[in-house]
Structure formats: structure tokens, C-alpha cells
Scaffold this active site. Structure first.
Site, PDB file in Angstrom:
ATOM      1  N   ARG B 296     -38.574  39.509 -21.722  1.00  0.00           N
ATOM      2  CA  ARG B 296     -37.673  38.604 -22.312  1.00  0.00           C
ATOM      3  C   ARG B 296     -36.859  38.070 -21.194  1.00  0.00           C
ATOM      4  O   ARG B 296     -36.828  38.375 -20.180  1.00  0.00           O
ATOM      5  CB  ARG B 296     -36.517  39.597 -23.203  1.00  0.00           C
ATOM      6  CG  ARG B 296     -36.002  40.678 -22.538  1.00  0.00           C
ATOM      7  CD  ARG B 296     -35.019  41.572 -23.386  1.00  0.00           C
ATOM      8  NE  ARG B 296     -34.535  42.728 -22.652  1.00  0.00           N
ATOM      9  CZ  ARG B 296     -33.574  42.765 -21.689  1.00  0.00           C
ATOM     10  NH1 ARG B 296     -33.142  41.514 -21.427  1.00  0.00           N
ATOM     11  NH2 ARG B 296     -33.411  43.677 -21.193  1.00  0.00           N
ATOM     12  N   VAL B 299     -29.911  38.824 -19.388  1.00  0.00           N
ATOM     13  CA  VAL B 299     -28.303  38.623 -19.262  1.00  0.00           C
ATOM     14  C   VAL B 299     -28.202  37.620 -18.143  1.00  0.00           C
ATOM     15  O   VAL B 299     -27.457  36.717 -18.080  1.00  0.00           O
ATOM     16  CB  VAL B 299     -27.468  39.872 -19.445  1.00  0.00           C
ATOM     17  CG1 VAL B 299     -26.016  39.403 -19.401  1.00  0.00           C
ATOM     18  CG2 VAL B 299     -27.641  40.378 -20.885  1.00  0.00           C
TER      19      VAL B 299
END
Lengths: 199, 452
Positions: B296, B299
Site C-alpha cells: 500500500r 503514511v
């Protein structure tokens, strides 16, 4: 996760108290709301009020405990067969005060409760003539009653519902000639409760 | 300026700062974002004037984590794509498959690549054959405590037993000698069963005093893969990253080049698509050893954006829509030094205790080389249901010293009133000589005594 195109599950609607004793019923999750009820339809706890389609699976929407009455305010907008709703969106409002008998025709009424008018049970349940075991009954033979007067309690699926006098097929004011069920009797929706004469 | 066919409507299956980041990329691409929200987030300022579908109540299990609610919401809001952000369902292959099954493009890797990387042993096998260095340990899952003892004796103590389906520091136990093996193995197994429903446990040599370095990768559907350099995320607390920077101040040029090339090759070899990050433990010899791949965007992706000038979120969405990567490796230039500080609603003086509540005043810093990614504004109430990240401060400078100075200046002018934040800790870390001289590892926060 939900699987199965033909699987039909059940989901409880979310109840939210509104003013005047009304209850708003809200969607329990996002989905397509189908088979929406008509204005005026009567609902009690445990009954099926439409369906929610979620990823192709259909769920019966169940009226939760403590919510009952007639459908009074459908949401704004065009009635369509399949409406996308989000979690917490209002589907219908139920008004217990609108639960009144008198859905049967005048002819049936004359046949059922003797010669005169009759006020009928709005739904099936256990009939209680008094608010509590030691209390006075709501009404007696000979009382003159008006629209809105509480006649009895009906216990439906463990919840108590006030039955209020009124409706299109009975006069605004009437005198009670006879009380048909006894305290604690089971009555069916449409059964006569009161035999009346105009007052 | 849209680069050709693309999604019209994209469902944002996340909240807070990442939801804002996804929407910003959508706005730039001319895509309409539709937010899935919980009742707890309904009033959040970032949702003003945006399309949204209420998923459920505040508890994540009944909203952001409920796959059926999320996919149905995306479907009924007529979205052709869904972005999972990070956390929540972003690394759940079942969720990715469910999206595809209902005709919604999952902005991320194919479910099979996600499933492969989610299971530690197959992931390590794939990476080993692609030429990455691994942490020594058992050959896959351990049958029983006898096998565990045999593997531990062969590897040498201390060793670490880890859950095959693990993550987040759970299902892990250390054994420092032979008599600790059985209980450590049994405990790891029990915890793995309880936490992940999978009792399988494997073993790695415990490398203490290492640093955490990761590589940002991006791949399209046509076999093209680029890297966007590395990030050093050694400043952590309990596996939670606090400060990330790029480049790593301690990585040798030869080890960097070797690992970047191997990581790109490995990414291509597993048929990966989209944004991904390979995480490495840097041992005391300076060797990068593969730990796991996060399938993915992360952050700390802005650190790599600041150095490369690429918009990784935009790139990721375009790749999911079937576009080729907008750049080739030769066109990726990494300039200067970038640092990110995670601003959490926590009290660093009280063992980082969460500090939810109303933020009465919020004035983020501005200036040359300063970027703030946030979903917060004055008056925002931090809900108690989700993680504590309220903002990210990212700074860019010509070199590490300039970046540190800019970060300190920005943190000093960063006003957050009403809740406690990690800002004082960041200032102490950035001012400390341990941080400036890169004399620290993952075990303790430089310039911030653990006794506080």
C-alpha cells in the site's frame, strides 16, 4: 462478509424517538431499500418493513421492540423501487397515535358487533382493559368517548401499545354499548372491541 | 489536466489525513471523490461540501472495517474505483477481491500479490530468489518446539519467534538461550492464534540495535517498476514510527545501490502493481535485510514526494486506471533531504498516553520547504475511536542540517491547543546531538529519555 444471491437474512431497523411519541426507523447499514411500505400501513415490533439489498443479498428489515404505529411520514422524493440509503438514514416514521381501528367496512361492522357501530382492534395481540392490575379500566359501558381517547392496551410481541379511539368509520363522539373482549383475551386485528352508538 | 481515460468517481474508504490526501489527488485529476464516513466523523471539516455515504457507527468494526458496508456504499454511490488508504482494509486481500467482484477497481496491488506478501514465509522465499538479503532463521514455519530448538541452536541466540500471519508487534517472543525456547515458542503460538487465528510461527535471529530502512516502489500493469529512494524510519516507539527521513544518514552508497536494484527486480518478479514499500532491518554491519513488504502507500510517503517531486498518490490512481508510469527510473531525481514528523494527539511526557478531545486552536506552520498534511482545523474534536495522528509536518532542505533547522523552526511555530501532542518530543529529538550525529537505533528515541 455476505455471500449468496438468494440468501435472505434479517436486519433490525434502528429506532430513534421523535416528537409526539413517534418513532423514526433508520437504515442499519448502507444498501438499496426495497419494498417500501405505503403511507398508513400499520407496523408492530417483529414485523417486516421492507427489504435492504446489500451486495446482491436481500435482508428483511425487522421493526425493533418499542416501535409501532402507522406509517405517517415517508421520506421526501420520488417513490422508486430501489433507493440507495446510507447508515442512519430515515426510512419511515411510525405514529402510534395513528393506530386506530376502523379499517373494516361499515357493512362488516354492523354484522360483527350486533346492530350498531363497532370499534375494532388495530392489530392482533393480548387485550388489557386496564393500565395496571390494580387500576381502573380505561373505559366502561355507558361512557361517551371522543377521538383520541385511550380505550385499552394491546400487548404485541411483549410491548404494550395504547389503542386510541378514532378513525374514518366511527363517529367523532360515541357512547359505549358493550365491551366485547375480556381483560387478558387474545384478539385478532379487525375484531370488534367496542360496540357503539352515536352520541 | 487529465491524462486520458480515468475513473469518474472514486470511493475514499478511509478517514482523516489520508482521506484528505486521496481527495486532493482526485481533485487534481478531475475525479469526484465520495467519502465513506462513520457517524463519529460526520462533522469533520474535511467533509464540508463533499459527497459522502454514512457507513455505520463510530466503532471501526461497524464502519471502516466492515467490508460489506464499504463495498456496498461504493457501489450505490456509483464509484468505479476505491482507494483504501492505509490501515483499516488496505492490506486485506479478501477486501480487494470483493471490490473487483463487484466491478470496483481496487487502487492497489492485485489480491494475489497482496496475499503472497501477507504471508511471511512465501514472501521471504520470493524475495530471496530475487536476490535480497534476509535475516537468518528457520526455513519457514516451525512444526513444534523441538524443531524450534533445533533451528535456534543452528542460528545462534538471541532468536525471535514471529507469527506467520502477524503484524503490529503481536505474536512475537524472544528466546535468549536454549531453556527459553519452548516457552517462547508456545507463547508466540498462543498469541498468534488469539490475534490472527493462525497458530503458525517461524523464527528469525534477533538483530538488536538495528535501524529501520525502507524503499518506496511504484509499478504499473506493464511490468515497469521504479524506486523513489529509501526512507530511514529508525525513530520509533513500540514499532510506531515517529520521524522518517530520506536519504538515510547512515546507509553506504554501495549497499543502497545494491538493494534498490534488487528491490525493483523483486517487485517486478512478483507481478506487483501500484505503490509498495519494502522494509529492511539494517544490521550493525550496514547490511539491509528484508523484513516485509507493505502492499500500500504509507503514511510517510510525502518524504519521498518532497525529494522526487512526484505525486505518488496521483501516480497510484493513474496506474490503477491502466496508465503507464509517468516517469522512467532515469527521470527520477532525488534532491536534498526531507524529514517528516508525525504529530499525534498523545502526551509524550505521560508515556504517550492518547489525548483525544477538542482542538481549540490549530495553526500549522508555513514557509520555504514546509508541507503540512492534515485533516484538522481549529475546533476539530479528535474522536476516541481511531489512531492519534492529527497532522504530518514534512520539511525539505538542501542537506540534512538545513532540513533539521527548518523542522525545528516549523515545530516552534506550530500551534495546537486543547490536546497534548508529540510536538515537544520532536523538538527535543531534533535538537539532540544523538539525532544530529545519527547515533541511535530502533530501541530508544534519541534525545528523549524513556524514563519520562
Amino acid at each position: 462478509m455476505i455471500d449468496g444471491r438468494r440468501f435472505v437474512g434479517e436486519l433490525a431497523l434502528i429506532a430513534r424517538a421523535a416528537e409526539n411519541g413517534r418513532t423514526e426507523l433508520l437504515a442499519p447499514r448502507p444498501g438499496y431499500f426495497r419494498a417500501a411500505p405505503q403511507e398508513g400501513a400499520l407496523f408492530a415490533p417483529g414485523m417486516v418493513l421492507g427489504e435492504l439489498e446489500v451486495l446482491g443479498a436481500r435482508f428483511r428489515l425487522i421493526v425493533p421492540a418499542g416501535a409501532q404505529g402507522a406509517v405517517v411520514a415517508l421520506p421526501e422524493g420520488r417513490r422508486i423501487a430501489r433507493r440507495a440509503v446510507q447508515h442512519g438514514e430515515r426510512l419511515v416514521t411510525l405514529d402510534p397515535a395513528a393506530v386506530v381501528g376502523a379499517s373494516a367496512s361499515a357493512a362488516e361492522q354492523r354484522g360483527a358487533a350486533g346492530a350498531g357501530l363497532a370499534f375494532r382492534a388495530p392489530m392482533s395481540g393480548r387485550y388489557y382493559a386496564k393500565p395496571g392490575p390494580d387500576a381502573e379500566p380505561f373505559v366502561k359501558v355507558g361512557d361517551v368517548i371522543e377521538t383520541g381517547r385511550t380505550i385499552a392496551l394491546l400487548e404485541v410481541m411483549k410491548t404494550f401499545n395504547r389503542v386510541q379511539y378514532g378513525g374514518a368509520s366511527v363517529p367523532e363522539r360515541a357512547k359505549i354499548v358493550a365491551i366485547v373482549p375480556k381483560d387478558g383475551d387474545d384478539v385478532n386485528g379487525g375484531d370488534p372491541i367496542l360496540a357503539l352508538e352515536p352520541a | 489536466m487529465s491524462p486520458g481515460p480515468i475513473f469518474r468517481r472514486l470511493f475514499v474508504a478511509n478517514r482523516g489525513e489520508v482521506a484528505v490526501r486521496i481527495a486532493r489527488a482526485c481533485d487534481a485529476l478531475g475525479i469526484t471523490p465520495v467519502f465513506g464516513v462513520s457517524e463519529a466523523d460526520l462533522e469533520a471539516p474535511y467533509l464540508a461540501g463533499r459527497e459522502r455515504v454514512v457507513l455505520g457507527p463510530g466503532r471501526a468494526a461497524l464502519s471502516y472495517l466492515d467490508m460489506t458496508r464499504v463495498v456496498q456504499a461504493a457501489k450505490q454511490s456509483r464509484c468505479s474505483a476505491l482507494h483504501p488508504g492505509w490501515g483499516f482494509l488496505s492490506e486485506n486481500p479478501t477486501f480487494a477481491a470483493l471490490c473487483e467482484q463487484h466491478g470496483i477497481t481496487f487502487v492497489g496491488p492485485p489480491a494475489r500479490a497482496m496475499a503472497l506478501m501477507g504471508r511471511k514465509t512465501p514472501a521471504k522465499d520470493a524475495m530471496r530468489s530475487a536476490g535480497l538479503t534476509l535475516i537468518p532463521g528457520s526455513d519457514g514455519v516451525l512444526r513444534d518446539s523441538d524443531a524450534a530448538l533445533e533451528a535456534a541452536e543452528r542460528t545462534g541466540y538471541p532468536v525471535l519467534f514471529k507469527a506467520e500471519s502477524g503484524g503490529g508487534g503481536r505474536g512475537m517472543r524472544i528466546a535468549r538461550s536454549g531453556d527459553e525456547v519452548k516457552s517462547a515458542f508456545d507463547d508466540a503460538r498462543a498469541e498468534a492464534t488469539a490475534a490472527f487465528g493462525d497458530p503458525r510461527v517461524y523464527m528469525e535471529k534477533l538483530l538488536e540495535g538495528g535501524r529501520h530502512v525502507e524503499i518506496q516502489l511504484m509499478a504499473d500493469r506493464y511490468g515497469d517498476v521504479i524506486h523513489v529512494g529509501e526512507r530511514d524510519c529508525t525513530v520509533q516507539r513500540n514499532h510506531q514510527k515517529l520521524i522518517e527521513e530520506s536519504p538515510s544518514p547512515v546507509l553506504s552508497e554501495s549497499e543502497r545501490a545494491r538493494t534498490l536494484a534488487a528491490a525493483v527486480h523483486a517487485t517486478r518478479s512478483i507481478g506487483y502493481v501500484g505503490a509498495g514499500t519494502m522494509e529492511f532491518l539494517m544490521d550493525e554491519q550496514g547490511t539491509l535485510r528484508f523484513m516485509e513488504m507493505n502492499t500500500r502507500l504509507q503514511v510517510e510517503h510525502p518524504v519521498s514526494e518532497m525529494r522526487s517531486g512526484l505525486d505518488l498518490m496521483r501516480e497510484m490512481i493513474l496506474v490503477a486506471a491502466g496508465h503507464r508510469l509517468s516517469v522512467e527510473q532515469e527521470q527520477v531525481t532525488l534532491r536534498g533531504h526531507a524529514i517528516e514528523c508525525r504529530i499525534n494527539a498523545e502526551d509524550p511526557n505521560e508515556g504517550f498516553r492518547p489525548s483525544p478531545g477538542a482542538i481549540t486552536r490549530f495553526v500549522p506552520p508555513t514557509g520555504e520547504g514546509v508541507r503540512v498534511d492534515t485533516h484538522v482545523a481549529s475546533g476539530y474534536v479528535v474522536p476516541p475511536f481511531y489512531d492519534s495522528l492529527i497532522a504530518k509536518l514534512i520539511v525539505h532542505g538542501r542537506d540534512r542540517n538545513e532540513a533539521i533547522e527548518r523542522a525545528i523552526g516549523a515545530l516552534e511555530s506550530f500551534v495546537v491547543e486543547g490536546v497534548k501532542t508529540t510536538i515537544p518530543m520532536h523538538l527535543a529529538v531534533l535538537r539532540s546531538s544523538e539525532f544530529r550525529d545519527s547515533r541511535y537505533d530502533t530501541r530508544r528515541i534519541p534525545g528523549w529519555p524513556t524514563s519520562r
